[in-house]
Structures are given as structure tokens and as C-alpha cells.
Design a protein around this motif. Sequence first.
Motif, short mmCIF file in Angstrom:
data_model
loop_
_atom_site.label_atom_id
_atom_site.label_comp_id
_atom_site.label_asym_id
_atom_site.label_seq_id
_atom_site.Cartn_x
_atom_site.Cartn_y
_atom_site.Cartn_z
N ARG A 1 7.23 -26.72 -24.58
CA ARG A 1 6.33 -27.55 -25.36
C ARG A 1 6.32 -28.98 -24.81
O ARG A 1 5.26 -29.59 -24.66
N ARG A 2 7.50 -29.51 -24.50
CA ARG A 2 7.57 -30.86 -23.93
C ARG A 2 6.89 -30.91 -22.57
O ARG A 2 6.18 -31.87 -22.26
N PHE A 3 7.12 -29.87 -21.77
CA PHE A 3 6.53 -29.86 -20.43
C PHE A 3 5.01 -29.77 -20.51
O PHE A 3 4.29 -30.57 -19.90
N GLY A 4 4.49 -28.81 -21.27
CA GLY A 4 3.05 -28.57 -21.30
C GLY A 4 2.27 -29.64 -22.03
O GLY A 4 1.23 -30.10 -21.54
N ALA A 5 2.76 -30.06 -23.20
CA ALA A 5 2.02 -31.01 -24.01
C ALA A 5 2.36 -32.46 -23.66
O ALA A 5 1.45 -33.28 -23.45
N ASP A 6 3.65 -32.79 -23.58
CA ASP A 6 4.06 -34.18 -23.42
C ASP A 6 4.05 -34.65 -21.97
O ASP A 6 3.85 -35.84 -21.70
N ALA A 7 4.27 -33.74 -21.02
CA ALA A 7 4.29 -34.14 -19.60
C ALA A 7 2.94 -33.85 -18.94
O ALA A 7 2.24 -34.78 -18.52
N VAL A 8 2.56 -32.59 -18.87
CA VAL A 8 1.28 -32.24 -18.21
C VAL A 8 0.10 -32.78 -19.01
O VAL A 8 -0.87 -33.27 -18.44
N GLY A 9 0.18 -32.68 -20.35
CA GLY A 9 -0.86 -33.27 -21.18
C GLY A 9 -1.84 -32.30 -21.79
O GLY A 9 -2.94 -32.68 -22.18
N MET A 10 -1.46 -31.00 -21.92
CA MET A 10 -2.35 -29.99 -22.49
C MET A 10 -2.26 -29.99 -24.02
O MET A 10 -1.34 -30.55 -24.61
N HIS A 11 -3.22 -29.33 -24.66
CA HIS A 11 -3.22 -29.12 -26.10
C HIS A 11 -2.25 -27.99 -26.42
O HIS A 11 -2.25 -26.94 -25.77
N HIS A 12 -1.43 -28.15 -27.46
CA HIS A 12 -0.43 -27.16 -27.84
C HIS A 12 -0.72 -26.61 -29.23
O HIS A 12 -1.05 -27.37 -30.15
N ASP A 13 -0.60 -25.28 -29.38
CA ASP A 13 -0.71 -24.62 -30.68
C ASP A 13 0.49 -23.70 -30.86
O ASP A 13 0.75 -22.85 -29.99
N ALA A 14 1.21 -23.85 -31.96
CA ALA A 14 2.30 -22.94 -32.30
C ALA A 14 1.73 -21.84 -33.18
O ALA A 14 1.14 -22.11 -34.22
N LEU A 15 1.89 -20.56 -32.76
CA LEU A 15 1.35 -19.44 -33.54
C LEU A 15 2.38 -18.90 -34.51
O LEU A 15 2.11 -18.71 -35.68
N ASP A 16 3.59 -18.62 -34.03
CA ASP A 16 4.72 -18.25 -34.90
C ASP A 16 5.97 -18.50 -34.09
O ASP A 16 5.94 -19.14 -33.04
N THR A 17 7.11 -17.99 -34.56
CA THR A 17 8.37 -18.28 -33.88
C THR A 17 8.45 -17.67 -32.49
O THR A 17 9.25 -18.11 -31.67
N GLY A 18 7.61 -16.67 -32.20
CA GLY A 18 7.70 -16.00 -30.91
C GLY A 18 6.50 -16.18 -30.02
O GLY A 18 6.45 -15.58 -28.94
N LEU A 19 5.54 -17.02 -30.42
CA LEU A 19 4.32 -17.20 -29.63
C LEU A 19 3.84 -18.65 -29.72
O LEU A 19 3.92 -19.27 -30.78
N MET A 20 3.35 -19.18 -28.61
CA MET A 20 2.63 -20.44 -28.64
C MET A 20 1.60 -20.44 -27.53
O MET A 20 1.64 -19.62 -26.61
N ARG A 21 0.62 -21.35 -27.66
CA ARG A 21 -0.47 -21.38 -26.69
C ARG A 21 -0.73 -22.81 -26.24
O ARG A 21 -0.47 -23.77 -26.96
N PHE A 22 -1.28 -22.91 -25.03
CA PHE A 22 -1.81 -24.18 -24.54
C PHE A 22 -3.31 -24.00 -24.29
O PHE A 22 -3.75 -22.95 -23.82
N ARG A 23 -4.06 -25.04 -24.61
CA ARG A 23 -5.50 -25.07 -24.35
C ARG A 23 -5.82 -26.15 -23.34
O ARG A 23 -5.14 -27.18 -23.27
N LEU A 24 -6.88 -25.92 -22.57
CA LEU A 24 -7.40 -26.91 -21.63
C LEU A 24 -8.80 -27.39 -22.01
O LEU A 24 -9.24 -28.44 -21.56
N ASP A 25 -9.48 -26.57 -22.81
CA ASP A 25 -10.89 -26.82 -23.12
C ASP A 25 -11.19 -26.21 -24.48
O ASP A 25 -10.28 -26.04 -25.30
N ASP A 26 -12.45 -25.85 -24.74
CA ASP A 26 -12.79 -25.33 -26.06
C ASP A 26 -12.41 -23.88 -26.28
O ASP A 26 -12.60 -23.35 -27.37
N ARG A 27 -11.89 -23.21 -25.27
CA ARG A 27 -11.43 -21.84 -25.46
C ARG A 27 -10.10 -21.84 -26.23
O ARG A 27 -9.27 -22.72 -26.07
N GLU A 28 -9.91 -20.80 -27.04
CA GLU A 28 -8.74 -20.75 -27.91
C GLU A 28 -7.43 -20.66 -27.16
O GLU A 28 -6.39 -21.12 -27.64
#
Length: 337
Positions: free
Chosen positions: A29-56
Motif C-alpha cells: 500500500r505504501r509503495f503503490g499509493a504513497d510512493a508510485v502515486g496510484m489510487h488504492h482501494d481496500a476490498l477486504d483483509t485478503g484483497l486490495m486494488r490499485f487504479r490508474l484511470d476510471d477503470r475499477e
Amino acid sequence: MSPHRNASVFGAVHLGHLVIETERFADWRRFGADAVGMHHDALDTGLMRFRLDDRECRFLLRRGPAEDVVATGWHLDDHTVFEEIEARVRAHGVPVVHGTAEEAAQRGVERLLRFPGPKGITQEICTTPLRSALPLRMLASGWVTGDAGMGHVAITSTRPTQVRGYFGTVFDARLTDCIDETISGVKLKIRFLRVNERHHSPAVAAVRGLPIDPVRTRVQHLNIQAATLDDLARSYQRVHELGFDMALSVGRHTNDKELSYYARTPSGFEWEVGWNPIVVDESTWQPATHQGISVWGHTPVGRTVVDALDRFRAGARSLARREETVPALSGAGIPDE
């Protein structure tokens, strides 16, 4: 019966998402959102996603021990292309599995099919990506995706002609160009393959004359394309400030002219952030071989003797592993022109 192969699907295939398996959710989460700068979504304890654009979803991270990319997702223009590729794979006797509604929803797509791929990386094909109405919350001003897909994936291989044969059979991939490079006395040939106007979506690096794959992970690096030079520079600065390892400093490549740097992810493979690569003109493009991977820069950062020994050990261990090439789809392979 001859293998199924109708109209070419070249140009209708786009790198759409990647699935990463990791136990290091907090670091990612720190690498993708705070360093690279992507959008982060936490789905549950075992899944999370990064977005770059309007796709989910562009990156789906799930809990597991691999610490690697485990699936590559290709978004297709329509259901006709989907069915053409499914028919090709089935005609070669390769098993396919339809994704469940839940799996498709996790990836933000309507239709999902998976089948075996080189290096043990599952290949997924999808249609109709879902758009999110929620605003992006990210440090970057944007990322270049669109018709060219979201970036590229690079792998190492001891059987590069078979890997090229695989992508030729399934996606009608074309050879864009090659790079000959020597690193620490070891000669490499890197083949860059395209499935649309992006210079390359898969890249395949081979060690000449040695049956050793020195990379532990299935994927050597993946790439995303920054919208602006300022986005590239700011993400480079954040990677340093947050204490993540830098693999290669900023430099410019010889073949696609992309300006980029390579950071080391929490799972160990590398993450390239690039800017402004050339776009292939199909009417004029001719493959060529370039000497050296960079015009300038891309110098190793923080490499030590211990790092070199670790890479040697990983290479030695790779001798005991049989590289998966999916022979039914690779055939005899496609040699260099």
C-alpha cells in the motif's frame, strides 16, 4: 483438424490488469499509493486494488505466498475477439477455465477466461471493463492507458523462441525490435513484442548460451507510463524518501526512447515508471537490433557483492526448475529474423 486461426486479433488486445500475490499488504500500500502515486482501494483483509484511470481495477493484490505476478490480464475490444482467442486455445488442446462472477468483479470486468501461460503466469482474457464513478485519489496527475494498454511486462527466459511462439499463436504478437546487452560479462538478448501500437506489451530477456534464469520471480519487471515528466520525477523522489530500494536510476532507453527509472517492489521484482515512449507506426516500422539498453542513465543503485551472490544462487537454483512454455501453444517457437 487444423488449429483454429481466423482473422488477426492484433490491435484488439491491450494489457488491462495484473494479479499479484503477496503477504506484504502494508508495504505494497505504501509503495503503490504513497510512493508510485496510484489510487488504492481496500476490498477486504485478503484483497486490495490499485487504479490508474476510471477503470475499477488495474492491479489486483491477493494474499498468498508467491510474492510475484501470478496472472496477466488482457482486455479485448469485444466478444468476437474473446471468442476467437478462446477457440484458438481450445483448438490446441489447452485447458481453459471460465472465471466466476466474483472473480470477474474483483478484476472489474464483465467476462473472464484463464489459461496457462509462459513461466507459470496465468493468462486471462476479459471483455467490457467496468468504469468507476468514484473520483481518483492519487498523487500522480494521471497515467497513460487507452488503446495501447496500461504498460508492459518483462520476463526472463531460457527458451525465448518458444515464448515468442506462444504470444504469436494466442495474440498475433509482432516483433518490434531487439536489444543486445552485456551485463557483468553475461550476454543478453531482449526481444520486444507488441500486440497493438504500444512499442511492447511483453518483453522477453534471454541469457545467451546459459541454461540459467537469474531472476527468482516469474516477472522481472512491469511498467506503467506517467502522464507527465513532473509525475515521473515526483514519484522517483517519493520512492527515495519513503525508503524503497531503487534498482536503476533515471535513464532513456535506446529502442522505445522512454525515460524511466526502476524501483524494487516489496515482493522483489522491479517496477518501472516511464514517460513518453515512441508509438509504433505499422505502415513504416521495421524491426532492428540495438546495442545496449540505454542511451544514458539506468545505472544500478546500491548493488553489492552480496546482491551478486544472491543472484548467482537464484540462477543456480533455477537449473532445477523446468521452465513452463505451454508447448501446445508455443510450437517449435519463432526464431529471430
